[in-house]
Enzyme design. Structure first.
Site, PDB file in Angstrom:
ATOM      1  N   ASP A  35       0.819  -1.213   0.000  1.00 33.51           N
ATOM      2  CA  ASP A  35       0.000   0.000   0.000  1.00 33.51           C
ATOM      3  C   ASP A  35       0.855   1.266   0.000  1.00 33.51           C
ATOM      4  O   ASP A  35       1.977   1.270   0.506  1.00 33.51           O
ATOM      5  CB  ASP A  35      -0.931  -0.018   1.232  1.00 33.51           C
ATOM      6  CG  ASP A  35      -2.104   0.946   1.074  1.00 33.51           C
ATOM      7  OD1 ASP A  35      -2.349   1.429  -0.046  1.00 33.51           O
ATOM      8  OD2 ASP A  35      -2.776   1.216   2.095  1.00 33.51           O
ATOM      9  N   GLU A  61     -12.367  -4.562  -4.115  1.00 31.83           N
ATOM     10  CA  GLU A  61     -12.869  -3.191  -3.923  1.00 31.83           C
ATOM     11  C   GLU A  61     -12.144  -2.188  -4.826  1.00 31.83           C
ATOM     12  O   GLU A  61     -12.669  -1.098  -5.088  1.00 31.83           O
ATOM     13  CB  GLU A  61     -12.700  -2.752  -2.461  1.00 31.83           C
ATOM     14  CG  GLU A  61     -13.657  -3.419  -1.488  1.00 31.83           C
ATOM     15  CD  GLU A  61     -13.362  -4.892  -1.247  1.00 31.83           C
ATOM     16  OE1 GLU A  61     -12.167  -5.266  -1.238  1.00 31.83           O
ATOM     17  OE2 GLU A  61     -14.311  -5.679  -1.089  1.00 31.83           O
ATOM     18  N   ARG A 117      -4.928  -1.966   8.846  1.00 35.21           N
ATOM     19  CA  ARG A 117      -6.127  -2.787   8.624  1.00 35.21           C
ATOM     20  C   ARG A 117      -5.791  -3.823   7.562  1.00 35.21           C
ATOM     21  O   ARG A 117      -4.798  -3.703   6.844  1.00 35.21           O
ATOM     22  CB  ARG A 117      -7.309  -1.918   8.179  1.00 35.21           C
ATOM     23  CG  ARG A 117      -7.021  -1.033   6.980  1.00 35.21           C
ATOM     24  CD  ARG A 117      -8.251  -0.237   6.535  1.00 35.21           C
ATOM     25  NE  ARG A 117      -7.898   0.738   5.522  1.00 35.21           N
ATOM     26  CZ  ARG A 117      -7.609   2.013   5.759  1.00 35.21           C
ATOM     27  NH1 ARG A 117      -7.641   2.480   7.003  1.00 35.21           N
ATOM     28  NH2 ARG A 117      -7.272   2.827   4.781  1.00 35.21           N
ATOM     29  N   LEU A 118      -6.675  -4.820   7.462  1.00 35.90           N
ATOM     30  CA  LEU A 118      -6.436  -5.910   6.503  1.00 35.90           C
ATOM     31  C   LEU A 118      -7.028  -5.610   5.132  1.00 35.90           C
ATOM     32  O   LEU A 118      -6.625  -6.213   4.133  1.00 35.90           O
ATOM     33  CB  LEU A 118      -7.015  -7.226   7.031  1.00 35.90           C
ATOM     34  CG  LEU A 118      -6.259  -7.870   8.198  1.00 35.90           C
ATOM     35  CD1 LEU A 118      -7.012  -9.088   8.719  1.00 35.90           C
ATOM     36  CD2 LEU A 118      -4.847  -8.282   7.768  1.00 35.90           C
ATOM     37  N   LEU A 149      10.555 -20.278  -4.905  1.00 36.00           N
ATOM     38  CA  LEU A 149       9.509 -19.473  -4.260  1.00 36.00           C
ATOM     39  C   LEU A 149       8.193 -19.522  -5.049  1.00 36.00           C
ATOM     40  O   LEU A 149       8.189 -19.392  -6.273  1.00 36.00           O
ATOM     41  CB  LEU A 149       9.996 -18.019  -4.194  1.00 36.00           C
ATOM     42  CG  LEU A 149       9.018 -16.986  -3.644  1.00 36.00           C
ATOM     43  CD1 LEU A 149       8.823 -17.152  -2.141  1.00 36.00           C
ATOM     44  CD2 LEU A 149       9.508 -15.558  -3.953  1.00 36.00           C
ATOM     45  N   HIS A 197       2.364   3.417  -9.030  1.00 37.93           N
ATOM     46  CA  HIS A 197       2.189   1.998  -9.367  1.00 37.93           C
ATOM     47  C   HIS A 197       3.396   1.491 -10.159  1.00 37.93           C
ATOM     48  O   HIS A 197       3.862   0.383  -9.952  1.00 37.93           O
ATOM     49  CB  HIS A 197       0.897   1.787 -10.160  1.00 37.93           C
ATOM     50  CG  HIS A 197      -0.340   2.186  -9.403  1.00 37.93           C
ATOM     51  ND1 HIS A 197      -0.555   1.817  -8.091  1.00 37.93           N
ATOM     52  CD2 HIS A 197      -1.433   2.921  -9.766  1.00 37.93           C
ATOM     53  CE1 HIS A 197      -1.728   2.321  -7.690  1.00 37.93           C
ATOM     54  NE2 HIS A 197      -2.268   2.996  -8.684  1.00 37.93           N
ATOM     55  N   ARG A 219       1.934  -4.811   6.226  1.00 37.63           N
ATOM     56  CA  ARG A 219       1.269  -3.753   5.459  1.00 37.63           C
ATOM     57  C   ARG A 219       2.117  -2.492   5.496  1.00 37.63           C
ATOM     58  O   ARG A 219       2.522  -2.032   6.567  1.00 37.63           O
ATOM     59  CB  ARG A 219      -0.128  -3.435   5.986  1.00 37.63           C
ATOM     60  CG  ARG A 219      -0.829  -2.389   5.096  1.00 37.63           C
ATOM     61  CD  ARG A 219      -2.294  -2.233   5.379  1.00 37.63           C
ATOM     62  NE  ARG A 219      -2.908  -1.336   4.392  1.00 37.63           N
ATOM     63  CZ  ARG A 219      -4.168  -1.383   3.996  1.00 37.63           C
ATOM     64  NH1 ARG A 219      -4.970  -2.294   4.506  1.00 37.63           N
ATOM     65  NH2 ARG A 219      -4.637  -0.533   3.107  1.00 37.63           N
ATOM     66  N   ARG A 226       0.177   7.748  -2.492  1.00 35.91           N
ATOM     67  CA  ARG A 226       0.770   8.775  -1.618  1.00 35.91           C
ATOM     68  C   ARG A 226       2.237   9.007  -1.963  1.00 35.91           C
ATOM     69  O   ARG A 226       2.743  10.116  -1.891  1.00 35.91           O
ATOM     70  CB  ARG A 226       0.606   8.366  -0.145  1.00 35.91           C
ATOM     71  CG  ARG A 226      -0.771   8.734   0.395  1.00 35.91           C
ATOM     72  CD  ARG A 226      -1.085   8.002   1.661  1.00 35.91           C
ATOM     73  NE  ARG A 226      -1.473   6.628   1.370  1.00 35.91           N
ATOM     74  CZ  ARG A 226      -1.567   5.672   2.270  1.00 35.91           C
ATOM     75  NH1 ARG A 226      -1.247   5.917   3.531  1.00 35.91           N
ATOM     76  NH2 ARG A 226      -1.947   4.462   1.928  1.00 35.91           N
TER      77      ARG A 226
END
Ligand code: IPE
Ligand code: IPE
Ligand code: MG
Length: 238
Positions: free
Chosen positions: A15, A62, A189-190, A126, A32, A183, A19
């Site tokens: 995340d 979402e 938050r998740l 991996l 991004h 995060r 910003r």
């Protein structure tokens, strides 16, 4: 069991791209783009540390709400990311996998993803799991639908449904639960990430924005993990 043991599965909620871009007076999409370097570092470091599964939350159920131009940029980026990196990931024995409602993805990125998964399916390094159009609630809902169908058709009895039944119907039933969920960007938050699977994951939050996230930050997260006592509801043995 204590947290000394090796991390098997690391989940990252990547995340803060928007910003990061704003803080550099750039458009959100530049954030991004800048995320790719951080993904390389995380994949490399997890490989070096012997982590078996790395799940990267790249696009949530979402996130479709975002402006169309941003969504389509992210989808294009997904395709070009795979094209740019498939050679070296495959060369490093990385197995590319995905979790989420993949059928929601546009055909271009979806085909690139499917080809990458097919090409790397026998790799034993991996497991790089991209969470795309992923939502924990969607995943549990999809599992419930399948189970309900099996009940309807008489394949199983409702009274026989256990936690194992539900886990077996999630998108990637062979993947163990994440040991740690990291995060970035300061949010705590998740946001619908691995809701079922993270029931006993250690949570680690850092203010670092995802495009700034480097190996040393992941190392710090792993260090923090080592100091945690995972009791799983039991009591400490010592
Ligand atoms: C994470 O960065 C990437 C995705 C959710 C696709 P954001 O785009 O959410 O960045 P912020 O939270 O707006 O800074
Ligand atoms: C979570 O980030 C999803 C991904 C990182 C892919 P968001 O930026 O979408 O989460 P919220 O909206 O801040 O909770
Ligand atoms: Mg965000």
């Amino acid at each position: 069991m204590n947290a000394e043991s090796l991390l098997t599965h690391v989940g990252i909620i990547m995340d803060g791209n928007g910003r990061w871009a704003r803080s550099h007076s750039l458009k959100r999409i530049e954030g991004h783009k800048a995320a790719e370097k951080s993904i390389h570092e995380a994949v490399e470091f997890c490989g070096e540390m012997g982590v078996k599964y790395l799940t990267l939350y790249a696009f949530s159920t979402e996130n479709w709400k975002r402006p169309r131009a941003e969504v389509s940029f992210i989808m294009t980026l997904l395709k070009s990311f795979i094209k740019r990196n498939i050679e070296s990931l495959d060369g490093n024995s990385v197995r590319i996998r995905a979790t989420g409602r993949l059928d929601d993805l546009p055909s271009g990125p979806l085909n690139a993803l499917r080809n990458a998964m097919e090409r790397t399916r026998n790799n034993d390094g991996l497991n790089l799991i991209l969470a795309l159009s992923y939502g924990g609630r969607a995943e549990i809902t999809d599992a419930m639908r399948q189970i309900a169908h099996d009940i309807e058709t008489g394949l199983v009895k409702a009274s026989a449904i256990t936690e194992e039944t539900i886990a077996a119907h999630l998108y990637l039933p062979d993947v163990p639960d994440p040991d740690i969920v990291i995060r970035t960007s300061g949010e705590q938050r998740l946001s619908n990430f691995l809701l079922w699977e993270s029931a006993y994951s250690e949570l680690y939050f850092t203010d670092v924005l995802w495009p700034d996230f480097r190996k040393r930050h992941l190392e710090e997260a792993f260090e923090a993990y080592r100091t945690r006592r995972r009791r799983f509801g039991d009591i400490d043995s010592d």
